[in-house]
Design a protein around this motif. Structure first.
Motif, PDB file in Angstrom:
ATOM      1  N   GLY A 113      25.402 -16.305   9.884  1.00  6.44           N
ATOM      2  CA  GLY A 113      26.803 -15.917   9.694  1.00  6.44           C
ATOM      3  C   GLY A 113      27.743 -17.052  10.035  1.00  6.44           C
ATOM      4  N   GLY A 114      28.903 -16.685  10.473  1.00  4.46           N
ATOM      5  CA  GLY A 114      29.947 -17.663  10.758  1.00  4.46           C
ATOM      6  C   GLY A 114      29.963 -18.117  12.198  1.00  4.46           C
ATOM      7  N   GLU A 115      31.074 -18.745  12.545  1.00  9.47           N
ATOM      8  CA  GLU A 115      31.295 -19.177  13.925  1.00  9.47           C
ATOM      9  C   GLU A 115      32.776 -19.077  14.234  1.00  9.47           C
ATOM     10  OE1 GLU A 115      31.505 -23.849  14.432  1.00  9.47           O
ATOM     11  OE2 GLU A 115      29.631 -23.259  13.466  1.00  9.47           O
ATOM     12  N   ARG A 156      28.320 -19.055  17.625  1.00 12.73           N
ATOM     13  CA  ARG A 156      27.693 -19.136  16.293  1.00 12.73           C
ATOM     14  C   ARG A 156      26.822 -17.909  16.088  1.00 12.73           C
ATOM     15  NH1 ARG A 156      24.063 -23.440  15.640  1.00 12.73           N
ATOM     16  NH2 ARG A 156      23.745 -23.412  17.875  1.00 12.73           N
ATOM     17  N   ILE A 157      26.872 -17.353  14.886  1.00 12.95           N
ATOM     18  CA  ILE A 157      26.084 -16.180  14.543  1.00 12.95           C
ATOM     19  C   ILE A 157      24.993 -16.606  13.578  1.00 12.95           C
ATOM     20  CG2 ILE A 157      26.129 -13.909  13.466  1.00 12.95           C
ATOM     21  CD1 ILE A 157      29.070 -13.725  14.442  1.00 12.95           C
ATOM     22  N   SER A 200      36.924 -12.956  11.397  1.00 11.91           N
ATOM     23  CA  SER A 200      35.531 -12.819  10.999  1.00 11.91           C
ATOM     24  C   SER A 200      35.123 -11.348  11.082  1.00 11.91           C
ATOM     25  CB  SER A 200      34.647 -13.669  11.921  1.00 11.91           C
ATOM     26  OG  SER A 200      33.300 -13.580  11.530  1.00 11.91           O
ATOM     27  N   SER A 201      34.024 -11.001  10.409  1.00 15.60           N
ATOM     28  CA  SER A 201      33.553  -9.613  10.451  1.00 15.60           C
ATOM     29  C   SER A 201      32.027  -9.536  10.499  1.00 15.60           C
ATOM     30  CB  SER A 201      34.080  -8.849   9.232  1.00 15.60           C
ATOM     31  OG  SER A 201      33.615  -9.450   8.034  1.00 15.60           O
ATOM     32  N   ASP A 202      31.393 -10.535  11.116  1.00 17.82           N
ATOM     33  CA  ASP A 202      29.931 -10.573  11.175  1.00 17.82           C
ATOM     34  C   ASP A 202      29.330  -9.503  12.079  1.00 17.82           C
ATOM     35  OD1 ASP A 202      29.299 -12.838   9.445  1.00 17.82           O
ATOM     36  OD2 ASP A 202      30.295 -14.064  10.954  1.00 17.82           O
ATOM     37  N   MET A 216      36.127 -12.625  17.764  1.00 13.56           N
ATOM     38  CA  MET A 216      35.700 -12.610  16.361  1.00 13.56           C
ATOM     39  C   MET A 216      36.777 -11.960  15.496  1.00 13.56           C
ATOM     40  SD  MET A 216      32.798 -10.329  14.471  1.00 13.56           S
ATOM     41  CE  MET A 216      33.916  -8.932  14.617  1.00 13.56           C
ATOM     42  N   GLU A 231      22.411 -13.270  17.523  1.00 13.00           N
ATOM     43  CA  GLU A 231      21.902 -12.528  16.376  1.00 13.00           C
ATOM     44  C   GLU A 231      22.552 -11.156  16.385  1.00 13.00           C
ATOM     45  OE1 GLU A 231      17.352 -14.096  15.746  1.00 13.00           O
ATOM     46  OE2 GLU A 231      17.669 -12.399  17.101  1.00 13.00           O
ATOM     47  N   VAL A 232      22.900 -10.664  15.222  1.00 18.34           N
ATOM     48  CA  VAL A 232      23.503  -9.343  15.112  1.00 18.34           C
ATOM     49  C   VAL A 232      22.399  -8.313  14.914  1.00 18.34           C
ATOM     50  CG1 VAL A 232      25.077  -7.899  13.766  1.00 18.34           C
ATOM     51  CG2 VAL A 232      25.619 -10.302  14.151  1.00 18.34           C
TER      52      VAL A 232
END
Length: 93
Positions: free
Chosen positions: A13-15, A9-10, A33-35, A28, A91-92
């Protein structure tokens, strides 16, 4: 040997799901996805820098210029070199 499938999980963002033998950046991308930013995919550019907030993981070799030992101890890593051992919250940036 069968490896487990874990939920990544972000924060904000998404998961997506990721096997223990798969790097989270590639999982990812596989899931569409592109988080997380994508760069060299080789542990050297630092574009995919994340901080693991929760969960257990292992890492492959990363550039010390992009992630210092102090940062590693604080949970920072390059997503192209992170292998989940459990579900992860990241976390990004």
């Amino acid at each position: 040997m069968t490896t487990g499938l874990h939920r990544i999980r972000i924060v904000g963002g998404g998961e997506f799901s990721c096997g223990e033998d798969e790097r989270i950046l590639l999982a990812m991308e596989r899931c569409g996805s592109s988080d997380i930013g994508v760069g060299c995919r080789g542990g050297g550019c630092g574009i995919c820098r994340v901080r693991v907030v929760g969960g257990d993981y292992t890492t492959g070799k990363m550039s010390a210029a992009k992630i210092s030992e102090t940062e590693r101890a604080a949970g920072f890593a390059l997503a192209c070199r992170v292998f989940p051992v459990s579900d992860l919250l990241i976390e990004v940036g």
